[in-house]
Design a protein around this motif. Structure first.
Motif, short mmCIF file in Angstrom:
data_model
loop_
_atom_site.label_atom_id
_atom_site.label_comp_id
_atom_site.label_asym_id
_atom_site.label_seq_id
_atom_site.Cartn_x
_atom_site.Cartn_y
_atom_site.Cartn_z
N UNK A 1 0.95 -1.20 0.01
CA UNK A 1 0.07 0.01 -0.28
C UNK A 1 0.66 1.32 0.01
N UNK A 2 0.63 2.14 -0.99
CA UNK A 2 1.55 3.55 -0.90
C UNK A 2 0.19 4.55 -0.94
N UNK A 3 0.35 5.52 0.15
CA UNK A 3 -0.65 6.63 0.24
C UNK A 3 -0.63 7.48 -1.10
N UNK A 4 -1.76 7.96 -1.74
CA UNK A 4 -1.76 8.99 -2.51
C UNK A 4 -3.10 9.78 -2.28
N UNK A 5 -3.16 10.53 -1.40
CA UNK A 5 -4.44 11.14 -1.18
C UNK A 5 -4.65 12.41 -2.10
N UNK A 6 -5.64 12.53 -2.68
CA UNK A 6 -6.08 13.30 -3.77
C UNK A 6 -6.30 14.78 -2.93
N UNK A 7 -5.91 15.97 -3.49
CA UNK A 7 -6.22 17.45 -3.10
C UNK A 7 -7.52 17.56 -3.25
N UNK A 8 -8.34 16.86 -4.02
CA UNK A 8 -9.85 17.16 -4.24
C UNK A 8 -10.69 16.43 -3.17
#
Length: 297
Positions: free
Chosen positions: A182-189
């Motif tokens: 798992x790699x975190x990739x939180x989107x700014x939207x």
């Protein structure tokens, strides 16, 4: 939730997009972009059938497309021959038969010829393999598994939420043969994606990353601060330590490292998967078939 999501795309293959929010620029990408028809074999005698490839699910017209493609696509083994000739001649490389079966599956699933050529290039092209860092990140499955799936994900993205149980089922069905990183990739939207990612990383400091991730995906509409607090208590975490880790610069830096890796790999939305160093662009529901093909090589 998730105004940047392409909500008109209702299939499980859809994804939440970060392109409009500067999540990826495409510059300096570690992922080679496939060139349509880039893996072209030199002309030679056509192979009309392969004993090891069952075409029973294809119509007569689809079989003709398969014959055209496997005689045109370059062997994935680095030899200047077609996939069909490589498989027909029983060359030492063991990838050609699974590659021919892969083409057959894509045809049966309704992909257009150009789409098949692009997917084939991503999976077998000489220049489309990428190095995806997977060591030291949250992992489920067998550490020495022959198939590694790296997922870039966002806890607020509904498509990531739909993919999460599919990955759990995949790990059960291929026990000992697959691991998921798992790699975190939180989107700014997604305004609650970053706090949720911080909560998962903080829980991970106490050995409960996956337990927290499961709760976050199960309750995607409840990711406010009080919700994250409740999940941490539910998991029996040391709350003083959880609060400290939740707001620590180290936690934020860990998430930013994941996002930077995603940008390097030209991740454009979530979920994005890499399977054994190859960008996976099919719907998550196709992952079991893809994994079987990987194990067949």
């Amino acid at each position: 939730m998730g105004l940047v999501c392409a909500l008109a795309l209702l299939s499980i293959g859809a994804s939440c997009s970060g392109a409009r929010n500067g999540e990826t620029s495409g510059e300096g990408s570690g992922e080679a972009q496939p060139q349509q028809g880039g893996s072209r074999a030199p002309s030679g005698p056509r192979v009309e059938r392969l004993e090891a490839v069952d075409l029973g699910d294809l119509t007569a017209a689809e079989r003709r497309v398969w014959v055209d493609l496997v005689n045109a696509l370059l062997s994935p083994c680095g030899e200047p021959v077609s996939v069909a000739r490589c498989a027909d001649e029983g060359r030492a490389c063991r990838t050609c038969v699974p590659a021919a079966r892969y083409v057959s599956r894509l045809i049966a699933e309704g992909y257009e010829r150009s789409e098949i050529e692009e997917l084939y290039e991503l999976r077998y092209g000489r220049d489309t393999a990428v190095e995806v860092q997977s060591e030291g990140f949250p992992m489920r499955g067998a550490p020495m598994a022959p198939v590694t799936i790296v997922e870039f994900s966002d806890f607020e993205c509904p498509y990531c939420g739909r993919a999460h149980p599919l990955l759990a089922e995949l790990l059960r069905d291929f026990e000992g043969q697959v691991k998921v990183v798992f790699r975190n990739y939180p989107l700014s939207g997604h305004p609650r994606a970053m706090p949720a990612a911080r909560a998962a990383v903080a829980a991970g400091q106490q050995g409960k990353f996956w337990e927290m991730a499961d709760l976050l995906f199960e309750h995607q509409r409840a990711l406010e601060d009080e919700d994250l607090e409740r999940y941490a208590q539910q998991l029996g975490l040391d709350m003083e330590r959880f609060h400290a880790d939740l707001h620590s610069p180290e936690t934020q830096a860990a998430i930013e490292r994941d996002r930077e890796e995603g940008r390097r790999l030209n991740v454009e939305g979530t979920p994005t998967f890499f399977v054994n160093g190859r960008r996976f662009r099919e719907p998550p529901t196709s992952l079991p078939a893809y994994v079987r093909e990987e194990l067949d090589q």
